[in-house]
Design a protein around this motif. Structure first.
Motif, PDB file in Angstrom:
ATOM      1  N   ILE A 119       0.138  19.740   6.664  1.00  0.00           N
ATOM      2  CA  ILE A 119      -1.135  19.753   5.932  1.00  0.00           C
ATOM      3  C   ILE A 119      -1.794  18.387   5.945  1.00  0.00           C
ATOM      4  N   ASP A 120      -1.014  17.313   6.091  1.00  0.00           N
ATOM      5  CA  ASP A 120      -1.571  15.960   6.070  1.00  0.00           C
ATOM      6  C   ASP A 120      -2.391  15.612   7.312  1.00  0.00           C
ATOM      7  N   LYS A 121      -2.457  16.505   8.283  1.00  0.00           N
ATOM      8  CA  LYS A 121      -3.276  16.291   9.480  1.00  0.00           C
ATOM      9  C   LYS A 121      -4.535  17.160   9.473  1.00  0.00           C
ATOM     10  N   LEU A 122      -4.763  17.869   8.377  1.00  0.00           N
ATOM     11  CA  LEU A 122      -5.897  18.783   8.279  1.00  0.00           C
ATOM     12  C   LEU A 122      -6.862  18.304   7.197  1.00  0.00           C
ATOM     13  N   MET A 123      -8.165  18.413   7.488  1.00  0.00           N
ATOM     14  CA  MET A 123      -9.191  17.975   6.544  1.00  0.00           C
ATOM     15  C   MET A 123     -10.214  19.086   6.336  1.00  0.00           C
ATOM     16  N   TRP A 124     -10.626  19.232   5.096  1.00  0.00           N
ATOM     17  CA  TRP A 124     -11.699  20.160   4.783  1.00  0.00           C
ATOM     18  C   TRP A 124     -13.021  19.592   5.279  1.00  0.00           C
ATOM     19  N   GLY A 125     -13.916  20.471   5.670  1.00  0.00           N
ATOM     20  CA  GLY A 125     -15.282  20.117   6.017  1.00  0.00           C
ATOM     21  C   GLY A 125     -16.179  21.276   5.649  1.00  0.00           C
ATOM     22  N   SER A 126     -17.390  20.989   5.224  1.00  0.00           N
ATOM     23  CA  SER A 126     -18.276  22.053   4.734  1.00  0.00           C
ATOM     24  C   SER A 126     -19.191  22.616   5.814  1.00  0.00           C
ATOM     25  N   ASP A 127     -19.526  21.796   6.802  1.00  0.00           N
ATOM     26  CA  ASP A 127     -20.533  22.182   7.788  1.00  0.00           C
ATOM     27  C   ASP A 127     -21.866  22.460   7.093  1.00  0.00           C
ATOM     28  N   TYR A 128     -22.101  21.774   5.987  1.00  0.00           N
ATOM     29  CA  TYR A 128     -23.285  21.990   5.175  1.00  0.00           C
ATOM     30  C   TYR A 128     -24.388  21.010   5.562  1.00  0.00           C
ATOM     31  N   PRO A 129     -25.642  21.320   5.591  1.00  0.00           N
ATOM     32  CA  PRO A 129     -26.206  22.553   5.066  1.00  0.00           C
ATOM     33  C   PRO A 129     -26.078  23.691   6.060  1.00  0.00           C
ATOM     34  N   ARG A 130     -25.819  24.815   5.556  1.00  0.00           N
ATOM     35  CA  ARG A 130     -25.616  26.004   6.395  1.00  0.00           C
ATOM     36  C   ARG A 130     -26.965  26.603   6.792  1.00  0.00           C
ATOM     37  N   THR A 131     -27.048  26.937   8.033  1.00  0.00           N
ATOM     38  CA  THR A 131     -28.267  27.598   8.500  1.00  0.00           C
ATOM     39  C   THR A 131     -27.945  28.963   9.087  1.00  0.00           C
ATOM     40  N   ILE A 132     -26.669  29.265   9.289  1.00  0.00           N
ATOM     41  CA  ILE A 132     -26.310  30.492   9.988  1.00  0.00           C
ATOM     42  C   ILE A 132     -25.711  31.555   9.071  1.00  0.00           C
ATOM     43  N   CYS A 133     -25.121  31.173   7.965  1.00  0.00           N
ATOM     44  CA  CYS A 133     -24.519  32.174   7.096  1.00  0.00           C
ATOM     45  C   CYS A 133     -24.883  31.898   5.647  1.00  0.00           C
ATOM     46  N   ALA A 134     -24.769  32.916   4.863  1.00  0.00           N
ATOM     47  CA  ALA A 134     -25.284  32.863   3.494  1.00  0.00           C
ATOM     48  C   ALA A 134     -24.181  32.574   2.481  1.00  0.00           C
ATOM     49  N   ILE A 135     -23.588  31.389   2.558  1.00  0.00           N
ATOM     50  CA  ILE A 135     -22.642  31.002   1.532  1.00  0.00           C
ATOM     51  C   ILE A 135     -23.117  29.693   0.912  1.00  0.00           C
ATOM     52  N   THR A 136     -22.667  29.450  -0.298  1.00  0.00           N
ATOM     53  CA  THR A 136     -23.032  28.218  -0.971  1.00  0.00           C
ATOM     54  C   THR A 136     -22.061  27.110  -0.583  1.00  0.00           C
ATOM     55  N   TYR A 137     -22.424  25.905  -0.935  1.00  0.00           N
ATOM     56  CA  TYR A 137     -21.546  24.759  -0.716  1.00  0.00           C
ATOM     57  C   TYR A 137     -20.222  24.982  -1.446  1.00  0.00           C
ATOM     58  N   LYS A 138     -20.303  25.436  -2.681  1.00  0.00           N
ATOM     59  CA  LYS A 138     -19.088  25.677  -3.465  1.00  0.00           C
ATOM     60  C   LYS A 138     -18.178  26.698  -2.777  1.00  0.00           C
ATOM     61  N   MET A 139     -18.743  27.730  -2.228  1.00  0.00           N
ATOM     62  CA  MET A 139     -17.942  28.744  -1.544  1.00  0.00           C
ATOM     63  C   MET A 139     -17.222  28.165  -0.327  1.00  0.00           C
ATOM     64  N   SER A 140     -17.776  27.088   0.252  1.00  0.00           N
ATOM     65  CA  SER A 140     -17.173  26.503   1.457  1.00  0.00           C
ATOM     66  C   SER A 140     -15.844  25.816   1.179  1.00  0.00           C
ATOM     67  N   TYR A 141     -15.549  25.541  -0.087  1.00  0.00           N
ATOM     68  CA  TYR A 141     -14.230  24.997  -0.429  1.00  0.00           C
ATOM     69  C   TYR A 141     -13.490  25.865  -1.442  1.00  0.00           C
ATOM     70  N   ASP A 142     -14.235  26.644  -2.200  1.00  0.00           N
ATOM     71  CA  ASP A 142     -13.651  27.444  -3.267  1.00  0.00           C
ATOM     72  C   ASP A 142     -12.645  28.463  -2.743  1.00  0.00           C
ATOM     73  N   PHE A 143     -12.832  28.936  -1.522  1.00  0.00           N
ATOM     74  CA  PHE A 143     -11.883  29.902  -0.973  1.00  0.00           C
ATOM     75  C   PHE A 143     -10.498  29.283  -0.787  1.00  0.00           C
ATOM     76  N   VAL A 144     -10.445  27.964  -0.613  1.00  0.00           N
ATOM     77  CA  VAL A 144      -9.158  27.264  -0.532  1.00  0.00           C
ATOM     78  C   VAL A 144      -8.622  27.023  -1.942  1.00  0.00           C
ATOM     79  N   VAL A 145      -9.480  26.572  -2.833  1.00  0.00           N
ATOM     80  CA  VAL A 145      -9.076  26.294  -4.212  1.00  0.00           C
ATOM     81  C   VAL A 145      -8.445  27.534  -4.839  1.00  0.00           C
TER      82      VAL A 145
END
Length: 139
Positions: free
Chosen positions: A75-101
């Protein structure tokens, strides 16, 4: 891949972040993940929710891919990224990390590493300010 290996073997101080989680929906994505076994090579997940957009939130296949990658390279070699602002799909910024949380596939320690600590280590961030919450962007 051969040229990539040559690069980080000949310039070992280079830091390399492989984006879009190695295109986890493609056939040989784990070969890209395995590159993170090399020093200074990390995998960032910006775009992973786009890759699994067809199943949408909470992106169970994205969670599975992150778990598989963590089992391959740690896990120490993996980093979260949001790819925000999103232009292709309809999710919020919070949803881009909340699925992991909200996932039970990771310990609290793994979540802390993936969602921030690894990026601090990779990019050398220091004294980051706490940003104001922007409701219409985050929800």
């Amino acid at each position: 891949m051969r040229n990539f290996r040559k690069l980080f073997l000949n310039v070992p101080i280079s830091k390399i972040a492989i984006g879009h989680f190695g295109l986890a929906t493609t056939k040989n994505w784990k070969n890209q993940i395995l590159l993170a076994r090399n020093p200074n090579v990390f995998i960032e997940s910006g775009g992973i929710t786009w890759l699994y957009n067809s199943e949408f939130y909470p992106f169970p296949s994205a969670v599975k891919a992150i778990r598989e990658a963590a089992d391959l390279v740690g896990i120490d070699k993996l980093m979260w990224g949001s790819d925000y602002p999103r232009t292709i799909c309809a999710i919020t910024y919070k949803m881009s990390y909340d699925f992991v949380v909200k996932s039970n596939a990771f310990s609290d320690e793994e979540k802390a590493a993936f969602l921030g600590r690894n990026a601090v280590k990779f990019y050398g961030f220091k004294n980051l300010p706490e940003l104001e919450y922007v409701k219409n962007m985050s929800e």
